[in-house]
Design a protein around this motif. Structure first.
Motif, PDB file in Angstrom:
ATOM      1  N   LEU A  96       3.687   2.772  -0.774  1.00  0.00           N
ATOM      2  CA  LEU A  96       3.885   1.553   0.015  1.00  0.00           C
ATOM      3  C   LEU A  96       2.851   0.480  -0.310  1.00  0.00           C
ATOM      4  N   VAL A  97       1.657   0.909  -0.704  1.00  0.00           N
ATOM      5  CA  VAL A  97       0.596  -0.034  -1.081  1.00  0.00           C
ATOM      6  C   VAL A  97      -0.010   0.436  -2.388  1.00  0.00           C
ATOM      7  N   LYS A  98      -0.160  -0.477  -3.331  1.00  0.00           N
ATOM      8  CA  LYS A  98      -0.753  -0.144  -4.622  1.00  0.00           C
ATOM      9  C   LYS A  98      -1.775  -1.203  -4.977  1.00  0.00           C
ATOM     10  N   GLU A  99      -3.019  -0.760  -5.173  1.00  0.00           N
ATOM     11  CA  GLU A  99      -4.124  -1.646  -5.546  1.00  0.00           C
ATOM     12  C   GLU A  99      -4.232  -2.847  -4.602  1.00  0.00           C
ATOM     13  N   GLY A 100      -4.105  -2.554  -3.317  1.00  0.00           N
ATOM     14  CA  GLY A 100      -4.257  -3.588  -2.300  1.00  0.00           C
ATOM     15  C   GLY A 100      -3.033  -4.462  -2.096  1.00  0.00           C
ATOM     16  N   LYS A 101      -1.963  -4.232  -2.834  1.00  0.00           N
ATOM     17  CA  LYS A 101      -0.745  -5.037  -2.741  1.00  0.00           C
ATOM     18  C   LYS A 101       0.343  -4.256  -2.011  1.00  0.00           C
ATOM     19  N   ILE A 102       0.948  -4.889  -1.037  1.00  0.00           N
ATOM     20  CA  ILE A 102       2.041  -4.249  -0.293  1.00  0.00           C
ATOM     21  C   ILE A 102       3.326  -4.334  -1.118  1.00  0.00           C
ATOM     22  N   LEU A 103       4.010  -3.221  -1.256  1.00  0.00           N
ATOM     23  CA  LEU A 103       5.269  -3.171  -2.008  1.00  0.00           C
ATOM     24  C   LEU A 103       6.419  -3.358  -1.020  1.00  0.00           C
ATOM     25  N   GLU A 104       6.883  -4.608  -0.928  1.00  0.00           N
ATOM     26  CA  GLU A 104       7.884  -4.957   0.082  1.00  0.00           C
ATOM     27  C   GLU A 104       9.196  -4.198  -0.091  1.00  0.00           C
ATOM     28  N   LEU A 117       3.631  -0.555   9.018  1.00  0.00           N
ATOM     29  CA  LEU A 117       2.622  -0.219   8.013  1.00  0.00           C
ATOM     30  C   LEU A 117       1.216  -0.389   8.564  1.00  0.00           C
ATOM     31  N   SER A 118       0.987  -1.471   9.278  1.00  0.00           N
ATOM     32  CA  SER A 118      -0.343  -1.713   9.855  1.00  0.00           C
ATOM     33  C   SER A 118      -0.727  -0.606  10.825  1.00  0.00           C
ATOM     34  N   MET A 119       0.240  -0.156  11.621  1.00  0.00           N
ATOM     35  CA  MET A 119      -0.035   0.919  12.571  1.00  0.00           C
ATOM     36  C   MET A 119      -0.383   2.214  11.841  1.00  0.00           C
TER      37      MET A 119
END
Length: 230
Positions: A96-104, A117-119
């Protein structure tokens, strides 16, 4: 349905459920996948129906539990023997997240929004995706998070501190004033050594000990009864 019949059906269902869950193994008990979770709920609801629904005979109910167990066991066996089947049955981890980038797109495929995701990240004590090297949604719905290396706390190895070797995991040696002999045998510790350690702690009777545990460094943690009831 008489009171005695209810008690008999309850006891029989309890024993059947206990035996079947033991046969299915720890993967089922731990709800490692969504299928395991659903299977657990089905077991519970079926058992409840067996106990209270007089239109279902005890034999019919137990037969249903046994059949469901066999099907669940068969699915697990197929998953063990086939990688492709395991991917279909259990699902695959999703980044879901790669190298600080969210994969929408990955979020959308898992029917998650940014709040979800934040939760999940906060549950891992992470408050910003920027801190994350990888965030992976596991088949059981839990999030595994790898923090960026520069944000990780320094370890003893990093600062070159000598670390004593670990000889064993913490092991219970005394519980409620009784020696756990099987644990002594597992770690090759004698009763004589244990008694010597107790004497060093000014303890002359097992009745004084509520709990004793062998620590990682080989020392003995002791909790006395008097700590609970002074």
């Amino acid at each position: 349905m008489t009171y005695g019949e209810i008690l008999f059906r309850t006891a029989t269902s309890f024993v059947a459920l206990l035996v079947l869950t033991r046969l299915l193994g720890k993967k089922q008990v731990g709800h490692l996948t969504f299928f395991n979770y659903v299977t657990g709920i089905t077991f519970g609801s079926t058992t409840a129906e067996i106990i209270v629904n007089r239109q279902i005979t005890l034999l019919q109910g137990i037969s249903s539990l046994v059949l469901w167990s066999l099907l669940a066991f068969s699915v697990a066996l197929i998953g063990l023997r086939s990688v492709k089947a395991r991917e279909i049955l259990d699902g695959q981890p999703t980044i879901l997240v790669k190298e600080g980038k969210i994969l929408e797109e990955a979020l959308a495929k898992q029917h998650l929004n940014i709040d979800d995701l934040s939760m999940l990240l906060r549950n891992k004590d992470v408050f910003s995706p920027e801190e994350v090297e990888f965030a992976i949604l596991e088949p059981d719905g839990k999030l595994s998070v790898l923090i960026k290396e520069e944000l990780l706390p320094a370890t003893k190895k990093d600062i070159k501190v000598n670390v004593a070797p670990i000889h064993n995991i913490p092991t219970e040696l005394i519980i409620d004033g009784k020696i756990v002999e099987k644990n002594l045998n597992k770690i090759d510790v004698s009763v004589v050594w244990l008694n010597q350690q107790l004497k060093k702690a000014n303890i002359h009777s097992l009745d004084q000990v509520f709990y004793a545990e062998l620590q990682l460094d080989g020392s003995l943690y002791i909790d006395k009864y008097q700590d609970i009831n002074p």
